[in-house]
Design a protein around this motif. Structure first.
Motif, PDB file in Angstrom:
ATOM      1  N   TYR A  72      38.423  29.138 -11.911  1.00 40.61           N
ATOM      2  CA  TYR A  72      37.664  30.025 -12.386  1.00 40.61           C
ATOM      3  C   TYR A  72      36.665  29.904 -13.518  1.00 40.61           C
ATOM      4  N   VAL A  73      36.951  28.775 -14.234  1.00 39.15           N
ATOM      5  CA  VAL A  73      36.016  28.172 -14.911  1.00 39.15           C
ATOM      6  C   VAL A  73      34.690  27.613 -14.285  1.00 39.15           C
ATOM      7  N   ILE A  74      34.821  26.714 -13.007  1.00 35.61           N
ATOM      8  CA  ILE A  74      33.969  26.300 -12.321  1.00 35.61           C
ATOM      9  C   ILE A  74      33.076  27.492 -11.775  1.00 35.61           C
ATOM     10  N   GLU A  75      33.484  28.549 -11.232  1.00 39.00           N
ATOM     11  CA  GLU A  75      32.813  29.675 -10.911  1.00 39.00           C
ATOM     12  C   GLU A  75      31.972  30.236 -12.139  1.00 39.00           C
ATOM     13  N   GLN A  76      32.460  30.164 -13.319  1.00 42.42           N
ATOM     14  CA  GLN A  76      31.622  30.778 -14.447  1.00 42.42           C
ATOM     15  C   GLN A  76      30.614  29.670 -14.778  1.00 42.42           C
ATOM     16  N   MET A  77      30.811  28.531 -14.567  1.00 49.67           N
ATOM     17  CA  MET A  77      29.644  27.548 -14.820  1.00 49.67           C
ATOM     18  C   MET A  77      28.650  27.598 -14.093  1.00 49.67           C
ATOM     19  N   TYR A  78      28.891  27.737 -12.592  1.00 50.00           N
ATOM     20  CA  TYR A  78      27.956  28.059 -11.726  1.00 50.00           C
ATOM     21  C   TYR A  78      26.965  29.086 -11.726  1.00 50.00           C
ATOM     22  N   ARG A  79      27.508  29.988 -12.317  1.00 48.84           N
ATOM     23  CA  ARG A  79      26.886  31.336 -12.472  1.00 48.84           C
ATOM     24  C   ARG A  79      25.896  31.151 -13.771  1.00 48.84           C
ATOM     25  N   GLN A  80      26.302  30.303 -14.669  1.00 44.14           N
ATOM     26  CA  GLN A  80      25.436  30.279 -15.608  1.00 44.14           C
ATOM     27  C   GLN A  80      24.461  29.123 -15.281  1.00 44.14           C
ATOM     28  N   ARG A 221      45.028  13.553 -14.844  1.00 41.19           N
ATOM     29  CA  ARG A 221      44.089  12.679 -15.737  1.00 41.19           C
ATOM     30  C   ARG A 221      42.686  12.461 -14.998  1.00 41.19           C
ATOM     31  N   ASN A 222      41.735  12.502 -15.873  1.00 43.83           N
ATOM     32  CA  ASN A 222      40.415  12.534 -15.474  1.00 43.83           C
ATOM     33  C   ASN A 222      40.126  10.867 -15.278  1.00 43.83           C
ATOM     34  N   HIS A 223      40.339  10.411 -14.188  1.00 38.99           N
ATOM     35  CA  HIS A 223      39.993   8.944 -13.605  1.00 38.99           C
ATOM     36  C   HIS A 223      38.474   8.550 -13.359  1.00 38.99           C
ATOM     37  N   ARG A 224      37.555   9.522 -13.507  1.00 44.62           N
ATOM     38  CA  ARG A 224      36.193   9.367 -13.030  1.00 44.62           C
ATOM     39  C   ARG A 224      35.615   8.408 -14.143  1.00 44.62           C
ATOM     40  N   LYS A 225      34.790   7.529 -13.396  1.00 43.37           N
ATOM     41  CA  LYS A 225      34.026   6.495 -14.408  1.00 43.37           C
ATOM     42  C   LYS A 225      32.260   6.830 -13.935  1.00 43.37           C
ATOM     43  N   LEU A 226      31.727   7.444 -14.833  1.00 42.50           N
ATOM     44  CA  LEU A 226      30.243   7.906 -14.457  1.00 42.50           C
ATOM     45  C   LEU A 226      29.414   7.612 -15.656  1.00 42.50           C
ATOM     46  N   VAL A 227      28.123   7.268 -15.429  1.00 41.57           N
ATOM     47  CA  VAL A 227      27.216   7.282 -16.381  1.00 41.57           C
ATOM     48  C   VAL A 227      25.672   7.877 -15.588  1.00 41.57           C
ATOM     49  N   VAL A 228      25.084   8.718 -16.320  1.00 42.89           N
ATOM     50  CA  VAL A 228      23.954   9.292 -15.665  1.00 42.89           C
ATOM     51  C   VAL A 228      22.649   9.310 -16.601  1.00 42.89           C
ATOM     52  N   ILE A 229      21.804   8.738 -16.229  1.00 34.88           N
ATOM     53  CA  ILE A 229      20.500   8.535 -17.125  1.00 34.88           C
ATOM     54  C   ILE A 229      19.362   9.774 -16.734  1.00 34.88           C
ATOM     55  N   ASP A 230      19.048  10.498 -17.556  1.00 30.44           N
ATOM     56  CA  ASP A 230      17.857  11.375 -17.096  1.00 30.44           C
ATOM     57  C   ASP A 230      17.915  12.195 -16.075  1.00 30.44           C
ATOM     58  N   ALA A 275      28.921  18.076 -15.114  1.00 31.31           N
ATOM     59  CA  ALA A 275      29.013  19.275 -15.573  1.00 31.31           C
ATOM     60  C   ALA A 275      30.226  20.208 -15.694  1.00 31.31           C
ATOM     61  N   GLU A 276      30.915  20.123 -14.540  1.00 29.08           N
ATOM     62  CA  GLU A 276      32.042  20.647 -14.245  1.00 29.08           C
ATOM     63  C   GLU A 276      32.966  20.549 -15.203  1.00 29.08           C
ATOM     64  N   ASP A 277      33.383  19.117 -15.316  1.00 34.09           N
ATOM     65  CA  ASP A 277      34.520  18.801 -16.407  1.00 34.09           C
ATOM     66  C   ASP A 277      33.922  18.949 -17.855  1.00 34.09           C
ATOM     67  N   TRP A 278      32.595  18.795 -18.195  1.00 33.31           N
ATOM     68  CA  TRP A 278      32.162  19.082 -19.560  1.00 33.31           C
ATOM     69  C   TRP A 278      32.382  20.607 -19.949  1.00 33.31           C
ATOM     70  N   TYR A 279      31.965  21.327 -18.820  1.00 33.71           N
ATOM     71  CA  TYR A 279      32.155  22.875 -19.062  1.00 33.71           C
ATOM     72  C   TYR A 279      33.447  23.352 -19.349  1.00 33.71           C
ATOM     73  N   ALA A 280      34.488  22.569 -18.317  1.00 33.68           N
ATOM     74  CA  ALA A 280      35.813  23.186 -18.450  1.00 33.68           C
ATOM     75  C   ALA A 280      36.276  22.736 -19.834  1.00 33.68           C
ATOM     76  N   ALA A 281      35.794  21.652 -20.523  1.00 31.15           N
ATOM     77  CA  ALA A 281      36.308  21.005 -21.765  1.00 31.15           C
ATOM     78  C   ALA A 281      35.550  21.959 -23.043  1.00 31.15           C
ATOM     79  N   THR A 282      34.423  22.384 -22.662  1.00 33.16           N
ATOM     80  CA  THR A 282      33.649  22.863 -23.974  1.00 33.16           C
ATOM     81  C   THR A 282      33.211  24.273 -23.803  1.00 33.16           C
TER      82      THR A 282
END
Length: 479
Positions: A72-80, A221-230, A275-282
């Motif tokens: 549900y959170v992910i659906e809401q995120m993509y609507r936004q 657990r969120n096992h992802r390792k990600l850095v995104v620049i700009d 963004a999915e993880d961030w939106y789910a958390a915040t």
């Protein structure tokens, strides 16, 4: 008094066994795989004194309320996202999205629920020094936003260097996001996080829910390792943030790991995973950038995020599809080798097709139970004809798949049930003969520093060692 004491003790035993039986029924009804259900049921019925507490922490792997809430959170995120005129994965422009000629990549596109994109550049980053030198330099050069997501961050020399780089960017007015796993970063001091927050960095722990009951849950657990620049350059792979990943901490040193630098529209797709993880958390969206071609980019890339709320078992199916796609060779490296039945069957079928199957695992252990189970699976795979190798110089932590001469897949997912079904993982598949040749050269060097697994050696192991390995394998579905 003695009689009452014995009676009380008997009642306690009865309660423990009854509770174990109830938990076993719960496991049979809720655990995602039949192998996992059997492992829990047997353990809870036969050894409730030892397994009830672990079940409290590790059980209830995929409970319906969490899955429903996450979707549900992910659906809401993509609507936004749509309201902000940022393209969803399904609507990336035809100029950037491509139809891959390889059926494997087309399958992974559907599995990962995102388009295959062209016009990318990918660079191989071998080991910690190359990875973090590049990442820290990229953060310093950022102009608009910095996204940082790791499973483990330590407050050591490397962690402090990352902290300082993020604080400098935040001081310059950039949007800086720091998402950490609350279980993986349990040892990260509060002062480290407070310093980031006070310096203007947007800091957030990843947790599946804020409800008290699930504070006892260490799954998902969120096992992802990600850095995104700009939004235009991303870094994905096996490294976490800590001096051990630079090979500075024996007895596992030197540490062997691999990251990749991705430039182009695939980096923007990776933004959406964050963004999915961030939106789910915040409940809020981070700053998102439009997908852009990389200068001189010619590579096809497919982003494949996976997690416990997926409608399909994305993690396991990714490996099954890659193995099934191999016509000449399939090379895999993983710190843990605890395959499920689907992956094991795919490996055996690849052998029957005449495919060269080579797998590299560590010779040193960081988790005893998983190591024992991995070794038993390695002996069995070697007996079946798989060329199994153990990396000699130090601990092997890279997660790399090479399929024939064109497809390479690199990211955070291990060859074990936790990555298949429990953790949030992130893999990137690349289609490019030149890059695949670089990955091949890297793996040739790694295999040259490894010892072949001799299947006949299993019979020469001590009895206690074979028993320990067999017991560890019983718990393989829940490791």
């Amino acid at each position: 008094m003695l009689h009452l004491g014995l009676l009380d003790f008997s009642l306690i035993l009865l309660v423990v066994h009854l509770t174990g039986a109830v938990a076993a029924v719960h496991a049979a009804l809720t655990v995602r795989t039949s192998q996992g259900a059997v492992a829990w049921v047997v353990a809870l019925v036969m050894m409730p004194y030892l397994t009830l507490l672990p079940y409290l922490f590790l059980g209830r792997r995929r409970f319906a309320d969490y899955v429903t809430a996450r979707r549900y959170v992910i659906e809401q995120m993509y609507r936004q996202v749509g309201r902000n005129d940022w393209p969803s994965p399904e609507s990336v422009s035809a100029e950037l999205a491509v139809e891959a000629p390889q059926s494997c990549i087309r399958t992974l596109s559907r599995l990962g629920r995102s388009p295959t994109t062209g016009h990318n550049r990918v660079r191989l980053l071998i080991n910690g020094e190359a990875t973090f030198t590049t990442i820290l330099a990229a953060i310093t050069a950022a102009r608009h936003s910095v996204i940082v997501q790791f499973f483990i961050v330590h407050d050591d020399m490397l962690g402090q260097a990352l902290q300082q780089a993020l604080l400098e960017r935040a001081a310059e007015g950039l949007h800086v996001y720091f998402l950490y796993d609350s279980i993986g970063c349990h040892a990260l001091p509060k002062s480290y996080l407070e310093s980031l927050e006070q310096g203007g960095v947007d800091v957030q722990p990843f947790a599946v829910t804020r409800r008290f009951v699930n504070r006892f849950q260490v799954n998902f657990r969120n096992h992802r390792k990600l850095v995104v620049i700009d939004g235009k350059t991303a870094y994905v792979g096996g490294h976490n943030v800590g001096c051990e990943y630079l090979g500075l901490k024996p007895p596992l040193a030197p540490w062997r790991d691999t990251h990749i630098e991705v430039t182009g529209p695939a980096a923007a797709i990776l933004q959406l995973s964050f963004a999915e993880d961030w939106y789910a958390a915040t409940g809020k969206l981070p700053l998102l950038h439009q997908p852009r071609k990389a200068d001189g980019g010619t590579m096809l890339c497919q982003v494949v995020p996976s997690g416990p709320a997926d409608r399909l078992e994305t993690g396991s199916l990714l490996f099954v599809e890659a193995i099934n796609a191999a016509q000449r060779r399939i090379w895999l490296t993983s710190p843990y080798f605890v395959p499920d039945e689907a992956v094991s069957a795919a490996l055996r079928l690849a052998l029957l097709r005449g495919v060269e199957v080579k797998i590299l695992i560590p010779s040193r252990k960081d988790h005893r139970m998983v190591f024992l189970a991995s070794r038993l699976y390695a002996y069995e795979a070697a007996r079946a004809g798989v060329q199994m190798y153990t990396y000699r110089p130090g601990f092997l932590h890279q997660k790399v798949v090479l399929v024939d001469d064109e497809i390479a897949i690199i990211g955070s997912a291990n060859l074990d049930n936790r990555s298949f079904r429990l953790n949030f993982e992130l893999m990137v598949a690349t289609v490019d003969r030149g890059f695949a040749a670089e990955v091949e050269a890297m793996l040739v060097t790694d295999f040259a520093l490894a010892d072949p697994v001799d299947a006949s050696r299993y019979a020469r192991l001590t009895l206690w060692r074979r028993v320990a390995m067999s017991l560890a394998r019983l718990f393989a579905p829940i490791l």
